[in-house]
Design a protein around this motif. Structure first.
Motif, short mmCIF file in Angstrom:
data_model
loop_
_atom_site.label_atom_id
_atom_site.label_comp_id
_atom_site.label_asym_id
_atom_site.label_seq_id
_atom_site.Cartn_x
_atom_site.Cartn_y
_atom_site.Cartn_z
N VAL A 67 -2.95 5.13 -9.61
CA VAL A 67 -2.30 3.91 -10.08
C VAL A 67 -3.19 3.23 -11.11
O VAL A 67 -4.24 2.69 -10.78
CB VAL A 67 -2.01 2.96 -8.91
N HIS A 74 0.07 -3.87 -8.76
CA HIS A 74 -0.54 -3.01 -7.76
C HIS A 74 0.13 -3.11 -6.40
O HIS A 74 0.33 -2.10 -5.71
CB HIS A 74 -2.03 -3.31 -7.62
N THR A 77 3.65 -1.45 -6.33
CA THR A 77 3.50 -0.01 -6.53
C THR A 77 2.91 0.66 -5.30
O THR A 77 3.38 1.71 -4.85
CB THR A 77 2.61 0.26 -7.75
#
Length: 338
Positions: A67, A74, A77
């Motif tokens: 990522v 963040h 995700t």
């Protein structure tokens, strides 16, 4: 054994570096890269597909994801990857705040997944050497750890200031090198570039064993500097993480007979040694260690989600100190430790 199938999220500056390493990492196939903008022409390694979003990447079937999106994405995700049963290496900082960092840190192990954070300085050969020598007692008791991380403004950063983007490097490496968590921090910031986030910070802190810490970080310097100096009872270690050099300045054992010079210098100067050692690329080592963790190797050396959460807590405390003008105490038991 079949290669692990990896996916990359984000094709910005760091994303391009991750793509380069993943495309050549032994035992790993870089399946595709997800980036809504598609990245710059030629940014993706030759032959690697670029898709528009995370779902397209998941539909291709991946074992783990890197990522490298902006920090503000963040949390969503990471949780989407957990729901999909995908391991993840997340670029630092883990998130912008302690609550969301804890949410991520709890979600991965609860789902039986490996999660780690890309605090790349831990894999710098100079700091690896420094930590080993400190653990071996080469410096004796540690008195102070000072870092300087200064350079020009990077156009790639828009969603956080220097505390989260840069100082988190120094917060993490300091606690890791000393093997001690932070007990308190005090900070002052400045805004000089017209952006909403701070572009300069000075942080003074103390670790739980009494070690004093100092971090000077900015995006305002025309010179690029990445220096860590660790001072102890037997001398000082100076690490330049741009060149991965480590130098030991040893306290002298020969007394200075010239009194005026002795008074001026304090501790006498001894031998100065620049160590020679292998210098593998830190980013490649980081990826190798995470790959090994996904494969279940017990000796894999990753930055855990709990450790990264502690770093976010210290960074948030520094920001709070800058806002309030107070020294902020940090409960190591509450936020985790190194």
């Amino acid at each position: 054994m079949a290669n692990l199938r990896a996916g990359l999220l984000g094709l910005g500056m760091m994303g391009r570096n991750h793509a380069r390493v993943l495309a050549s990492l032994e035992g790993v196939d870089l399946v595709a890269i997800a980036d809504p903008a598609g990245g710059l022409p030629g940014a993706a390694p030759q032959g690697v597909r670029v898709v528009s979003d995370l779902q397209e990447l998941l539909d291709l079937g991946i074992d783990y994801a890197m990522v490298a999106t902006p920090t503000r994405f963040h949390l969503e995700t990471a949780l989407a990857l957990v729901d999909a049963g995908v391991h993840a290496l997340i670029e630092k900082p883990l998130t912008t705040d302690l609550a969301s960092a804890r949410q991520i840190a709890e979600a991965f192990p609860a789902a039986g997944l490996i999660g780690a954070v890309g605090h790349i300085e831990r894999y710098n050969p100079a700091l690896q050497q420094a930590r080993a020598r400190i653990a071996n007692g080469d410096l004796g008791e540690i008195y102070q750890i000072t870092t300087r991380r200064q350079g020009p403004f990077p156009g790639r950063i828009a969603d956080v200031g220097v505390i989260l983007d840069l100082a988190t490097h120094d917060i993490d490496l300091t606690a890791w090198v000393a093997q001690q968590p932070y007990a308190s921090v005090a900070a002052r910031t400045a805004h000089r570039s017209g952006r909403p986030h701070e572009d300069l910070v000075s942080i003074t802190g103390q670790l739980t064993d009494g070690t004093v810490t100092n971090h000077l970080v900015n995006w305002l310097s025309p010179m690029k500097e990445r220096v860590t100096v660790i001072t102890g009872e037997k001398g000082a270690l100076a690490a330049d993480t741009l060149t991965a050099d480590l130098t030991f300045f040893e306290n002298g054992l020969v007394p200075t007979q010239w009194n005026e010079v002795a008074q001026f210098r304090g501790v006498t100067e001894g031998n100065m040694t620049r160590f020679a050692y292998s210098k593998p690329e830190p980013l490649r080592v980081e990826h190798e260690q995470f790959r090994d963790a996904v494969l279940g190797k017990a000796d894999a050396d990753i930055v855990t989600l709990q450790q990264a959460t502690a770093t976010v807590a210290v960074a948030n405390a520094a920001a709070e100190s800058a806002r309030t003008g107070r020294v902020i105490l940090i409960d190591a038991a509450e936020v985790g430790n190194k």
